[in-house]
Design an enzyme around this catalytic site. Structure first.
Site, PDB file in Angstrom:
ATOM      1  N   ASP A 100       7.742  13.231  12.378  1.00 37.88           N
ATOM      2  CA  ASP A 100       6.361  13.319  11.874  1.00 37.88           C
ATOM      3  C   ASP A 100       5.385  12.772  12.914  1.00 37.88           C
ATOM      4  O   ASP A 100       5.764  12.044  13.831  1.00 37.88           O
ATOM      5  CB  ASP A 100       6.209  12.580  10.532  1.00 37.88           C
ATOM      6  CG  ASP A 100       6.561  11.102  10.625  1.00 37.88           C
ATOM      7  OD1 ASP A 100       7.547  10.755  11.314  1.00 37.88           O
ATOM      8  OD2 ASP A 100       5.844  10.278  10.032  1.00 37.88           O
ATOM      9  N   GLU A 165       8.072   8.443   9.410  1.00 35.90           N
ATOM     10  CA  GLU A 165       7.989   7.124  10.034  1.00 35.90           C
ATOM     11  C   GLU A 165       6.578   6.581   9.981  1.00 35.90           C
ATOM     12  O   GLU A 165       6.367   5.385   9.876  1.00 35.90           O
ATOM     13  CB  GLU A 165       8.474   7.198  11.492  1.00 35.90           C
ATOM     14  CG  GLU A 165       8.649   5.834  12.156  1.00 35.90           C
ATOM     15  CD  GLU A 165       7.370   5.267  12.768  1.00 35.90           C
ATOM     16  OE1 GLU A 165       7.326   4.051  12.998  1.00 35.90           O
ATOM     17  OE2 GLU A 165       6.422   6.020  12.994  1.00 35.90           O
TER      18      GLU A 165
HETATM   19 ZN   LIG Z   1       6.255   6.447  16.398  1.00 37.90          ZN
END
Ligand SMILES: [Zn+2]
Length: 412
Positions: A100, A165
């Protein structure tokens, strides 16, 4: 082959793969995998691309540990774990990177389209080029080089591509840790933070606490303070006492960290009344604390509450705390752990310097792995342009990091 020969073979092979590395990096940048919590489409497309890559590389096992998520129309967040068998099944050495990205932000600050990669002066520009594309690509190239050289690493090697994340990892590594049984002796490399020299290996982090303190008194005309309970004055007095208390009592310094002491900062101050001649009845102050892992965060919170109790009693007001974020630091990965030692010595062999072991302010995925009982290190060579407009990564840094990974695996 001795270590020197292995090193020069790996250097030669990785450098010959520069075009492939650049292609992978540009392709990664071209995916809009912005995290759904920040209004992006998520990781589905980039995950399909990556799965295809590891399939072509003939990994021995490719596993999906996807997390259900109704935020995205396709209903899941992909997490792909692929394993290449080594000489021994005793453990798997995992490279964990995230798919992401953060949003592009203000487009007027970009000199190019954030999702159309451009190459300029040896760097690739675009959202995700550094965070976390650089290490994701370097880990793939490292394994391709190992395969080209027909080196079979001592242990299994895993590439793990995770989602989510950037907004807390609930659908990413947190989900994987709860739904996949890693080997009890597995090692983890989380290349998502570092410096331009690549000489810092992160093995520890501080506990993190974000507090919002709301003082409720009584509003009145500023010329009539006898009718008011000035929430602003009482709030800042209380905040200052809390601030002094923490800094005086919790003053231990651990040289592993920069800064070496715990930090506790009053930060956001919410607006109270709109006009100068009104005494505020409500006052809000926020704190950001990063506390050394040797201290008990829960105990500190109790002591903060006790100070507020005193002010409540003395001034007949109410003081409430809301915890905006709390992360209790896990035990650091020990400095003498074999993962730390062997990665440090590989880095030393390749780069000719003694790497420094460091601790940071908190909040990486490595903490989730350490909490689950696994050794984890955070390392990468980057200019720290992550989350900025015109994010970029040096092609040389990626090649050099791939060499370190391949050499580390080949000499274990
Ligand atoms: Zn990162």
């Amino acid at each position: 082959m001795d270590r020197n020969q292995i090193k020069s073979e790996i250097e030669k092979t990785v450098k010959s793969m520069e075009n492939e590395l650049v292609d992978l990096s540009c392709k990664f940048v071209s995916f809009n995998s912005v995290n759904p919590k920040t209004n992006g489409p998520g990781e589905k497309e980039v995950a399909l691309w990556l799965e295809n890559i590891v399939k072509k590389m003939k990994f021995d096992r490719i596993l999906h540990i996807d997390a259900k998520d109704t935020q995205v129309p396709y209903g899941y967040r992909p997490n792909i774990l692929s394993i290449l068998n080594g000489q021994s099944d005793e453990k798997t050495i995992w490279f964990m990177t995230h798919m992401d990205k953060v949003p592009a932000g203000d487009l007027s600050l970009w000199e190019s389209d954030p999702f159309k990669p451009i190459i300029k002066d040896g760097k690739i520009y675009g959202r995700g080029a550094e965070d976390n594309g650089s290490s994701l690509v370097a880990s793939i190239i490292a394994l391709k080089a190992i395969q080209k050289l027909e080196i079979k690493p001592r242990y299994n090697v895993g590439l793990m591509f995770v989602s989510d994340e950037e907004t807390g990892s609930e659908f990413g590594i947190e989900h994987v840790v709860n739904n996949f049984k890693f080997g009890k002796d597995d090692w983890f490399i989380v290349p998502d933070s570092g410096n331009p020299v690549g000489n810092e290996i992160e093995i520890a982090e501080k506990s993190i606490i974000w507090l919002k303190m709301t003082t409720v008194g009584k509003q009145a005309h500023a010329s009539m303070p006898q009718l008011a309970k000035n929430a602003h004055r009482i709030g800042i007095k209380c905040a200052l006492e809390i601030d002094n208390f923490i800094h005086e009592k919790y003053n231990f310094e651990d040289p592993l960290f920069t800064p070496s002491a715990s930090t506790f900062e009053p930060t956001k101050k919410e607006a109270n009344v709109e006009n100068v001649n009104t005494i505020p009845g409500v006052d809000v102050i926020c704190f950001d604390g990063r506390i050394l892992p040797s201290y008990d965060l829960e105990k500190i919170l109790t002591e903060i509450r006790e100070i507020a109790d005193k002010y409540e009693k003395e001034y007949d007001v109410s003081i409430k705390f809301e915890i905006l974020q709390k992360g209790i630091a896990p035990e650091p990965t020990p400095a003498d752990h074999p993962l730390v030692k062997s990665f440090s010595s590989a880095l030393k062999d390749v780069r000719n310097f003694d790497p420094k072991l460091v601790g940071i302010g908190g909040g990486t995925c490595a903490a989730i792995l350490r909490k689950a009982g696994f050794p984890a290190i955070v390392w990468a060579t980057i200019d720290e342009t992550a989350h900025q407009p015109n994010e970029n990564i040096s092609i040389k840094y990626m090649l050099d990091d791939a060499i370190v990974y391949a050499y580390f695996l080949a000499t274990l």
